[in-house]
Design an enzyme around this catalytic site. Structure first.
Site, PDB file in Angstrom:
ATOM      1  N   ARG A  59     -11.917  -5.208 -11.310  1.00  0.00           N
ATOM      2  CA  ARG A  59     -13.252  -5.837 -11.355  1.00  0.00           C
ATOM      3  C   ARG A  59     -13.169  -7.331 -11.080  1.00  0.00           C
ATOM      4  NH1 ARG A  59     -15.062  -7.768 -15.808  1.00  0.00           N
ATOM      5  NH2 ARG A  59     -14.243  -6.119 -17.133  1.00  0.00           N
ATOM      6  N   TYR A 112     -37.160  -7.765   2.227  1.00  0.00           N
ATOM      7  CA  TYR A 112     -36.671  -6.429   1.879  1.00  0.00           C
ATOM      8  C   TYR A 112     -37.420  -5.946   0.626  1.00  0.00           C
ATOM      9  CZ  TYR A 112     -33.490  -2.610   0.909  1.00  0.00           C
ATOM     10  OH  TYR A 112     -32.965  -1.370   0.667  1.00  0.00           O
ATOM     11  N   ASP A 184     -30.746 -14.218   3.222  1.00  0.00           N
ATOM     12  CA  ASP A 184     -30.315 -12.841   3.478  1.00  0.00           C
ATOM     13  C   ASP A 184     -30.087 -12.715   4.979  1.00  0.00           C
ATOM     14  OD1 ASP A 184     -30.199 -10.087   4.006  1.00  0.00           O
ATOM     15  OD2 ASP A 184     -31.467  -9.597   2.287  1.00  0.00           O
ATOM     16  N   LYS A 209     -25.341  -2.331   6.261  1.00  0.00           N
ATOM     17  CA  LYS A 209     -25.991  -2.377   7.569  1.00  0.00           C
ATOM     18  C   LYS A 209     -24.993  -2.772   8.664  1.00  0.00           C
ATOM     19  CE  LYS A 209     -29.336  -1.501   4.759  1.00  0.00           C
ATOM     20  NZ  LYS A 209     -30.254  -2.501   4.240  1.00  0.00           N
TER      21      LYS A 209
HETATM   22  C1  LIG Z   1     -30.698  -2.916   3.066  1.00  0.00           C
HETATM   23  C2  LIG Z   1     -31.054  -4.309   2.796  1.00  0.00           C
HETATM   24  C3  LIG Z   1     -30.841  -4.869   1.533  1.00  0.00           C
HETATM   25  C4  LIG Z   1     -30.318  -4.065   0.353  1.00  0.00           C
HETATM   26  O1  LIG Z   1     -29.037  -3.603   0.583  1.00  0.00           O
HETATM   27  P1  LIG Z   1     -28.412  -2.300  -0.139  1.00  0.00           P
HETATM   28  O2  LIG Z   1     -27.019  -2.283   0.379  1.00  0.00           O
HETATM   29  O3  LIG Z   1     -29.233  -1.131   0.294  1.00  0.00           O
HETATM   30  O4  LIG Z   1     -28.512  -2.514  -1.596  1.00  0.00           O
HETATM   31  C5  LIG Z   1     -31.154  -6.202   1.353  1.00  0.00           C
HETATM   32  N1  LIG Z   1     -31.652  -6.938   2.360  1.00  0.00           N
HETATM   33  C6  LIG Z   1     -31.890  -6.438   3.582  1.00  0.00           C
HETATM   34  C7  LIG Z   1     -32.442  -7.318   4.644  1.00  0.00           C
HETATM   35  C8  LIG Z   1     -31.596  -5.105   3.845  1.00  0.00           C
HETATM   36  O5  LIG Z   1     -31.825  -4.611   5.059  1.00  0.00           O
END
Ligand SMILES: *Cc1c(COP(=O)(O)O)cnc(C)c1O
Length: 395
Positions: A59, A112, A184, A209
């Site tokens: 961790r 998101y 993000d 992603k």
């Molecule tokens: C998918 C996504 C998230 C969240 O990510 P997870 O891996 O599903 O928790 C946050 N921000 C954006 C822009 C996303 O496309």
């Protein structure tokens, strides 16, 4: 060792994640272990005091996880990264390491979906107030600032409207106010946009992603610009415990090797699919930062090196026409998520953004008829032919 920091991003994708262990392994192996033995008591005590070489407990740190953290931090030109179990865990970690009770946050209104709930419910319960603002307009961000504003969170291009925020301008505003700016960067990946160059303090990725890119892992990362903030985020991560595990770290590091070529292809195909959509008689509007019709086309061009693989559009027939299209496509996969090798198609108002308050959805321009496509790496003609036959089915 070659100086990997000075190499191009595509070279860093291939070579950035190796931590040599003396075995000659060409990739960092999966250290599938929860704990690590100490050489002696002094060694163990030293590691707990932050001194000496070695690992304590997975961790807190693990070579496979570290190799991924180093690789993503290298691509983003950040100080270091903290791997998380998901993108949401990464966003939570970043926000929780900045916000305290009584603070105020500003967040892009097009964002998101689950981020809205995280701010309003989770942080709301802890007496943190949030304003969802059209961050494409810096005057609106300025007007939303309060003495207690400590965080400005930006998504650009934003999910799912593709609205673009000028990072440098908002960063300057945040910093002159003593606030941090988190970005993000999931939609662009560090191949197309590196928010630290424009003043960000932390960059967050859903590695689920583009970074992993193969639709087989859920994972996240917080990359931090300076050492002091990094140490704080690391400490918080050790306490929250939402860490990524060695196996998923290995898979993501494997995905990163092809990140640059995948994104380059998705960038080129994305532009062609957007042009196809914009010229189609059944399409009312296309939102894509590579099109001159995008309201922040120039801003995007200034801060990113390509428009990417995400496109949103509206059909003249609205929600019903969208349903027909989504039920008719054969190659494009009807699924949420994005940034993988396969083309995905979905309806945000009914799916990814269904949990968002309808009033905020409307304010952010997420109409019921909006369709979002994540362009994959299939042959472009096959993607367009599939969409074409889907459009033909709309009455
Ligand atoms: C998918 C996504 C998230 C969240 O990510 P997870 O891996 O599903 O928790 C946050 N921000 C954006 C822009 C996303 O496309």
């Amino acid at each position: 060792m070659h100086d990997i920091e000075k190499k191009s991003k595509s070279t860093q994708c291939v070579h950035g994640s190796l931590i040599p262990d003396g075995s000659g392994a060409v990739v960092t192996p999966i250290y599938q272990t929860s704990t690590f033995s100490f050489k002696d008591v002094d060694h163990g005590a030293g590691l707990f005091a932050g001194k000496g070489e070695g690992y304590i407990y997975t961790r807190i740190g693990n070579p496979t996880i570290r190799s991924l953290e180093k690789a993503v931090a290298l691509l983003e030109d950040g100080y270091d990264g903290v791997g998380c179990g998901s993108g949401m865990a990464a966003l939570h970690l970043a926000f929780a390491s900045i916000l305290k009770a009584g603070d105020h946050a500003i967040c892009s209104e097009s964002v998101y979906g689950p981020v809205v709930g995280l701010f309003t419910q989770q942080f709301g319960n802890w007496n943190v107030d949030v304003s969802f603002v059209d961050t494409t307009d810096v005057e609106k961000v300025r007007a939303a600032l309060r003495p207690e504003t400590t965080l400005i969170h930006i998504e650009t291009p934003a999910n799912p409207t593709m609205a673009v925020t000028d990072l440098a301008v908002v960063a300057e505003l945040a910093h002159s106010h003593g606030a941090k700016m988190t970005v993000d960067n999931t939609f662009m990946s560090p191949i197309l946009q590196r928010p630290f160059e424009h003043g960000a303090d932390m960059v967050i990725h859903s590695m689920t992603k583009f970074i992993n890119g193969h639709a087989d892992v859920v994972a996240g990362m917080v990359v931090v610009k300076d050492e002091e903030d990094y140490k704080h985020v690391r400490k918080m991560s050790n306490a929250y415990g939402g860490t990524i595990d060695p196996f998923n770290s290995f898979l993501v590091a494997r995905g990163i090797k092809t990140l640059a070529i995948r994104v380059e292809k998705q960038n080129v195909s994305g532009m062609k699919v957007a042009e196809f959509l914009e010229s189609h008689p059944k399409v009312a509007k296309v939102m894509y930062p590579g099109l001159k019709s995008h309201p922040q086309y120039e801003t995007h061009k200034k801060q990113a090196s390509g428009p990417g693989g995400l496109i949103s559009f509206e059909l003249k027939g609205g929600l019903d026409a969208g349903k027909v299209l989504l039920n008719s496509v054969e190659l494009c996969v009807l699924a949420v998520s994005l940034g993988g090798v396969e083309t995905l198609i979905q309806q945000p108002a009914a799916m990814t953004h269904a949990s968002m308050d309808p009033a905020l959805r409307k304010q952010a321009g997420i109409t019921d008829g909006l369709v979002r496509i994540s362009v994959g790496i299939e042959e472009l003609d096959d993607i367009i032919a599939d969409l074409s036959q889907g459009f033909d089915k709309i009455g």
